[in-house]
Each structure stands twice: as structure tokens, then as C-alpha cells.
Design an enzyme around this catalytic site. Structure first.
Site, PDB file in Angstrom:
ATOM      1  N   ASN A  95       0.835  -1.517   0.405  1.00 51.09           N
ATOM      2  CA  ASN A  95       0.318  -0.316  -0.158  1.00 51.09           C
ATOM      3  C   ASN A  95       0.962   1.667   0.038  1.00 51.09           C
ATOM      4  O   ASN A  95       0.282   2.053  -0.336  1.00 51.09           O
ATOM      5  CB  ASN A  95      -1.226   0.724   1.248  1.00 51.09           C
ATOM      6  CG  ASN A  95      -0.062   0.078   2.490  1.00 51.09           C
ATOM      7  OD1 ASN A  95       0.883  -0.678   2.763  1.00 51.09           O
ATOM      8  ND2 ASN A  95      -1.251   0.359   3.714  1.00 51.09           N
TER       9      ASN A  95
ATOM     10  N   GLU B  16       4.701  -4.187  12.004  1.00 47.45           N
ATOM     11  CA  GLU B  16       3.994  -3.046  11.836  1.00 47.45           C
ATOM     12  C   GLU B  16       2.741  -3.505  10.892  1.00 47.45           C
ATOM     13  O   GLU B  16       2.039  -3.747   9.874  1.00 47.45           O
ATOM     14  CB  GLU B  16       3.935  -2.376  11.046  1.00 47.45           C
ATOM     15  CG  GLU B  16       5.650  -0.926  11.348  1.00 47.45           C
ATOM     16  CD  GLU B  16       5.372  -0.366  12.688  1.00 47.45           C
ATOM     17  OE1 GLU B  16       4.319  -0.121  12.614  1.00 47.45           O
ATOM     18  OE2 GLU B  16       5.928   0.028  13.384  1.00 47.45           O
TER      19      GLU B  16
ATOM     20  N   CYS C  46      -3.032   1.496   6.538  1.00 42.10           N
ATOM     21  CA  CYS C  46      -2.885   0.887   7.891  1.00 42.10           C
ATOM     22  C   CYS C  46      -4.106   1.712   8.884  1.00 42.10           C
ATOM     23  O   CYS C  46      -4.623   1.008   9.933  1.00 42.10           O
ATOM     24  CB  CYS C  46      -2.012  -0.268   8.333  1.00 42.10           C
ATOM     25  SG  CYS C  46      -0.600   1.681   8.361  1.00 42.10           S
TER      26      CYS C  46
HETATM   27  P1  NAD Z   1       0.261  -9.202   3.261  1.00 45.45           P
HETATM   28  O1  NAD Z   1       0.638  -9.579   4.938  1.00 45.45           O
HETATM   29  O2  NAD Z   1      -0.837  -9.784   2.609  1.00 45.45           O
HETATM   30  O3  NAD Z   1       1.778  -9.230   2.875  1.00 45.45           O
HETATM   31  C1  NAD Z   1       3.111  -8.215   2.904  1.00 45.45           C
HETATM   32  C2  NAD Z   1       4.202  -8.872   2.622  1.00 45.45           C
HETATM   33  O4  NAD Z   1       4.299  -9.973   3.580  1.00 45.45           O
HETATM   34  C3  NAD Z   1       4.502  -9.201   0.922  1.00 45.45           C
HETATM   35  O5  NAD Z   1       5.017  -9.111   0.840  1.00 45.45           O
HETATM   36  C4  NAD Z   1       3.921 -10.425   1.316  1.00 45.45           C
HETATM   37  O6  NAD Z   1       4.796 -11.048   0.073  1.00 45.45           O
HETATM   38  C5  NAD Z   1       4.346 -11.389   2.530  1.00 45.45           C
HETATM   39  N1  NAD Z   1       4.321 -12.759   2.845  1.00 45.45           N
HETATM   40  C6  NAD Z   1       2.981 -13.190   2.467  1.00 45.45           C
HETATM   41  N2  NAD Z   1       3.063 -14.034   3.432  1.00 45.45           N
HETATM   42  C7  NAD Z   1       3.798 -15.019   3.845  1.00 45.45           C
HETATM   43  C8  NAD Z   1       4.625 -15.142   4.563  1.00 45.45           C
HETATM   44  N3  NAD Z   1       4.124 -16.761   4.957  1.00 45.45           N
HETATM   45  N4  NAD Z   1       5.950 -15.384   5.753  1.00 45.45           N
HETATM   46  C9  NAD Z   1       6.743 -13.812   4.627  1.00 45.45           C
HETATM   47  N5  NAD Z   1       5.968 -13.118   3.955  1.00 45.45           N
HETATM   48  C10 NAD Z   1       4.851 -13.372   3.672  1.00 45.45           C
HETATM   49  O7  NAD Z   1       0.036  -7.690   4.033  1.00 45.45           O
HETATM   50  P2  NAD Z   1      -0.725  -6.859   2.521  1.00 45.45           P
HETATM   51  O8  NAD Z   1      -2.210  -6.891   1.383  1.00 45.45           O
HETATM   52  O9  NAD Z   1       0.300  -6.474   1.171  1.00 45.45           O
HETATM   53  O10 NAD Z   1      -0.848  -5.625   3.277  1.00 45.45           O
HETATM   54  C11 NAD Z   1      -1.990  -5.100   3.740  1.00 45.45           C
HETATM   55  C12 NAD Z   1      -1.472  -5.283   5.362  1.00 45.45           C
HETATM   56  O11 NAD Z   1      -0.914  -4.965   5.671  1.00 45.45           O
HETATM   57  C13 NAD Z   1      -3.174  -4.610   6.380  1.00 45.45           C
HETATM   58  O12 NAD Z   1      -3.437  -5.441   6.988  1.00 45.45           O
HETATM   59  C14 NAD Z   1      -2.092  -3.117   7.006  1.00 45.45           C
HETATM   60  O13 NAD Z   1      -2.938  -2.979   7.854  1.00 45.45           O
HETATM   61  C15 NAD Z   1      -1.038  -3.691   6.730  1.00 45.45           C
HETATM   62  N6  NAD Z   1      -0.016  -2.588   6.751  1.00 45.45           N
HETATM   63  C16 NAD Z   1       0.654  -1.804   8.685  1.00 45.45           C
HETATM   64  C17 NAD Z   1       1.264  -1.312   8.290  1.00 45.45           C
HETATM   65  C18 NAD Z   1       1.829  -0.474   9.419  1.00 45.45           C
HETATM   66  O14 NAD Z   1       2.370   0.386   9.635  1.00 45.45           O
HETATM   67  N7  NAD Z   1       1.244  -1.125  10.809  1.00 45.45           N
HETATM   68  C19 NAD Z   1       1.188  -0.146   7.145  1.00 45.45           C
HETATM   69  C20 NAD Z   1       0.386  -0.513   5.518  1.00 45.45           C
HETATM   70  C21 NAD Z   1       0.385  -1.498   5.536  1.00 45.45           C
END
Ligand code: NAD
Length: 483
Positions: free
Chosen positions: A158, A254, A291
């Protein structure tokens, strides 16, 4: 347009060079469906090699003085500033982020790297008053900070440049080396950084960028013996997996939230106009795929009707369309699964008595900005993270009741309250379980040097350049006997 898009087929950035990937996966625009590039995906073996390269490079990089690390980071910020429009377009294309929001992200990214440059020069330990204990007499002691070694970073789709900057900037400032695995949906914004850091003079191997499948690379990125720290931003479900796998390694997680906002009584019509505009911005910016997007708004009965009327009008007025169009406020969701999930949750809430005040139509990955009320407290739309263009507006009999409902969540990232009463502001600060309580501000507010992170299922640790940098270092004590 970035070099990565022009070449059509992307490579892995390992050891300062562009290496052929194990396989390629097509990347398409979430808005138009047009193909953008064939993305080279790393195999677990290639990821392991990138980690080992980083470990080798870090051995000399840890000796690079702070002023030089700062110079590299400042140069990175300058190059990004020079390439602002092109980089904003890359984000707009691959993430379907409206171009104005993409430019804002670039501006924040520049700031994050500038803060990182300053942070590198500010690292300082402390003297320890050894003679505070009888056995400490005749000793002088002080602490030093040492980089941890190799940091792996796994990032979400995002904010593909600024959330990457929140990991790469502090890691380099601290003197660590890094392996970055960007989100599958937005690898181009990350790959471009390889060129930028090279142009800024970062030694080869200190930053390695390996797009790939999160599940496939999960184990190696979190358990390789050379990995000292795992920094992850993404969904709570994946965060839990990473925490389990990482064992005794330090992690920063995060994660998500269903951010609340509580509105007190006593606001004028003019103040409600302004507040409604900020709520619409905080709830629908980048389609709510933020987020700290506002999800739940608890509004005092005395101002509920007036404020909701304004929020509904604001949501109706949003321009939905092409992310590259200057007028667009809201574009497509990142994929169809997101649309299907939101549809299921909205249907459940409506079946159980919720009322849609505006929007509600969802087709594929297109969703109208939606405002609902009367959502049961145990409906998924209320308890889970929506991560879509949807606001819940609920009437409460008192400010205190609003705070109580704000706390009824498994998450706790940012929370906001609007109030004119000092005692209410203090009550919110003291009682709301969140990483940050923002008074007279929406929970979507963040500047990049403030400590930022969650409690409960919203995560572990804090980002915000300085805080992340110290987490990526180890405090070492030096004690000298003087007699
Ligand atoms: P996601 O968890 O689907 O993916 C994030 C990353 O994790 C990607 O690079 C993905 O390839 C990787 N991933 C997926 N499965 C994995 C596994 N089993 N092991 C290791 N890595 C793996 O999240 P998304 O859809 O890209 O992003 C949305 C989420 O991120 C929302 O929940 C949002 O709230 C959160 N977010 C949090 C913050 C914060 O600062 N707190 C900021 C932005 C987004």
C-alpha cells in the site's frame, strides 16, 4: 516511466548487480488490467545467497563512518526528489494509487530518507554512573551502539516507497546490510531503489532487492542463520507466522487495525464541515487501503445527524476513476479478492440490520465509497480490518461510551478523538489502548519521524526513523577499571 517497466522483464538486485531470476510472473495494472512487466521472482536459494552477500558486505559497511552513511542517504533523497514525477507514476500504475496521493507518498519518502541521514549522525550512547553502587567505584563505563548485521525486510503493497524507506533508511543509517522482499503487487517501486542507491554510492551488497512469493521465501528470510533482524509490515495473519518462525531474533511487526475515531459534542456547523472533510479524507484516501484508515466513527448524539449528513455528502462527491487522472480521489482496489471479501462482510452486516447510507456497490475490484451505520459489534465489518473504502458511523450517548467502543477491538494502532474538553482529551489519552492517541486529529495522521506502531494485534515494536534505527542496533557496554 521507470527503467524497470521499459525493460519488460525485471531482475533481482544482488551484490550491486542485476541477476536473472528463477522465474517470472506477470504484473498487471489493478485499474486497467494492462500488463506492466514480467517480474523476476527469487527462489529460496537465491534469497539465501542474497542474505550471505549482505552478511559479507556488512563486514566492511559497518566500518563506514556515520557522515558517509548520512551522505549516501541524503543523496538518495535528492535523487528521489529529482525523479518525483516518474516515481509517482510508477506507484500510481502498479498500486492504482491516485496520482496526487502517489506524489504525496514520494514527498514523504524523501523526508524519511532525509530523517534517516540525520539519524545516522545522531547515534549516541551514555555514560553509566558506576559509582552509584559500592562495587562500581573506580570504574568508568559508557555504552556504544553497534549495527546488528543483516536485516531482512518484508513489505506490503500500500505504500511501496515510503514503507520501504522506513526500513531501508534506518537500517543503512545504523550500518546494517539488508535484503528487501517487496510485495508481489508492487515490486517496481522497490526495484527502482536498486538504481537509486547505486547512483548514491552505496557499496555493492549492502542493499539487495529480491521480489518473490512471500510464502515461498518466508522461511529463508526469517530463519537463515545470518539474519539478525526481521522487519515486517503487513497483515496480522502473516505477522504471526513471521514471529513464530523468527525464534529468538528480534522482529518489528507493523500490522493492521480498524482505527476508531470518537467525536464529542459541542462543535459548530463550521467546525463540523472541516471535521467531515478530514474524516472523508482519512477514511477513503487510497480506497481505505491504509493501515490507519478510519474505519469506526463513534459520534456523540448531539452532533451525530449534522456530522453524518456532511460525511455522506463528502463520500458522494469523491471522484472515482483512473489513478493517473489528476481529478481522481479513489481508484480500484488492489485485487478482486479484496472486493469479494468486502462484499461478504458488507452483506453480513446488512443481513444483520446495518443500513447503507451511501455507496455499497462492489463489482470485481471496484467499490463505491461506502458509509454504513447500525453494524453489529460482532460483525466482521466492525471486528476485522476492512482495508477498503468503508466507514462505520455509530451514534453514542456520551464521549465515554465512544471511548469504550473504540477499545472494543483486538487492534490498537492509531486512535483519534475530537473534543473541546481538556478532561475528555486526557481521559482518551489515558484509557485508549493504542500506539498513539491523536486529539483533534484523525487517526490517519502520521508524520514520518514520530514513533509509530501498535499494541495488541496491531504489532510489536515502533517505527519512525530514529526508533527503528535504535531497534536495529545493539547496545554494548564498555567498562574501564581506573585503579
Ligand atoms: P500481506 O501480509 O498480505 O503481505 C505483506 C508482505 O508479506 C508481502 O511482501 C507478502 O509477499 C509477504 N508474505 C505473504 N505471506 C507471507 C508469509 N507466509 N511469510 C512471509 N511473508 C509473507 O499484506 P498486504 O496485503 O500487502 O498489506 C496490507 C496489510 O498491511 C494490512 O493489514 C495493513 O494494515 C498492513 N499495513 C500495516 C502498516 C503499519 O505500519 N502498521 C502499514 C501498511 C500496511
Amino acid at each position: 516511466m521507470s527503467k524497470a517497466i521499459e525493460v519488460g522483464k525485471t531482475h533481482l538486485f544482488i551484490d550491486g548487480d542485476w541477476e536473472e531470476a528463477a522465474r517470472h510472473v506477470e504484473l498487471r495494472s489493478p485499474y486497467s488490467g494492462e500488463p506492466l512487466a514480467m517480474i523476476g521472482y527469487a527462489s529460496p536459494e537465491q534469497a539465501a545467497r542474497a542474505i550471505e552477500v549482505a552478511a559479507r558486505a556488512q563486514k566492511s559497511f559497518r566500518k563506514v563512518p556515520a557522515w558517509q552513511r548520512a551522505q549516501i542517504l541524503r543523496k538518495v533523497a535528492d535523487i528521489i526528489a529529482d525523479r518525483r514525477e516518474e516515481l509517482a507514476e510508477t506507484i500510481a500504475r502498479e498500486a492504482a494509487k491516485p496520482i496526487r496521493a502517489a506524489r504525496q507518498e514520494i514527498d514523504r519518502t524523501i523526508e524519511t530518507y532525509r530523517f534517516s541521514a540525520e539519524a545516522a549522525k545522531s547515534i549516541r550512547g551514555e555514560t553509566v554512573p558506576m559509582d552509584a553502587a559500592p562495587r562500581g567505584e573506580h570504574h568508568v563505563a559508557f555504552t556504544l551502539w553497534e549495527p546488528l548485521g543483516v536485516v531482512t525486510a518484508i513489505t506490503p503493497f500500500n505504500f511501496p516507497m515510503n514503507l520501504v524507506a522506513h526500513k531501508v533508511g534506518p537500517a543503512i543509517a545504523a550500518g546494517n546490510a539488508m535484503v528487501l522482499k517487496p510485495a508481489e503487487q508492487t515490486p517496481l517501486s522497490a526495484l527502482v531503489l536498486g538504481h537509486i542507491f547505486q547512483d548514491a554510492g552505496l557499496p555493492p551488497g549492502v542493499l539487495n532487492i529480491i521480489p518473490g512469493d512471500g510464502k515461498e521465501l518466508s522461511e529463508v528470510l526469517t530463519t537463515h542463520p545470518d539474519v539478525a533482524f526481521v522487519t515486517f509490515t503487513g497483515s496480522p495473519a502473516v505477522g504471526k507466522i513471521i514471529r513464530q518462525q523468527a525464534g529468538l531474533r528480534r522482529v518489528t511487526l507493523e500490522l493492521g487495525s480498524n482505527s476508531p475515531l470518537v467525536v464529542d459534542e459541542g462543535f459548530t456547523a463550521h467546525e463540523l464541515d472541516k471535521m467531515a472533510a478530514e474524516i472523508v479524507q482519512g477514511g477513503f484516501s487510497y480506497n481505505g487501503q491504509v493501515c490507519i484508515s478510519i474505519q469506526r466513527v463513534y459520534i456523540h448524539d448531539a452532533v451525530y445527524d449534522e456530522l453524518v449528513e456532511r460525511i455522506v455528502a463528502g463520500a458522494k462527491a469523491l471522484q472515482v476513476g483512473d489513478p493517473l487522472d489528476e481529478a481522481t480521489d479513489v481508484s480500484a482496489l488492489i485485487n478482486e479478492q479484496a472486493g469479494m471479501r468486502l462484499k461478504a462482510w458488507l452483506d453480513e452486516a446488512v443481513d444483520r440490520g446495518a443500513k447503507v447510507l451511501v455507496g455499497g456497490r462492489i463489482e470485481g475490484n471496484r467499490m463505491e465509497p461506502t458509509v454504513v451505520t447500525g453494524v453489529p459489534l460482532d460483525a466482521k465489518l466492525c471486528t476485522e480490518e476492512a482495508f477498503g473504502p468503508i466507514l462505520l458511523v455509530e451514534r453514542v450517548s456520551s464521549f465515554e461510551k465512544g471511548l469504550e467502543l473504540a477499545n472494543r477491538s483486538k487492534f490498537g494502532l492509531n486512535a483519534g478523538v475530537f473534543t473541546k474538553r481538556m478532561d475528555h482529551a486526557m481521559l482518551a489519552i489515558e484509557t485508549v489502548q493504542a500506539g498513539a492517541v491523536l486529539v483533534n486529529q484523525v487517526p490517519t495522521y502520521r508524520v514520518d519521524h514520530m514513533p509509530y506502531g501498535g499494541v495488541k494485534e496491531s504489532g510489536v515494536g515502533r517505527e519512525g526513523v530514529l526508533y527503528a534505527m535504535y531497534d536495529m542496533m545493539e547496545r554494548k557496554l564498555a567498562a574501564i577499571r581506573t585503579n
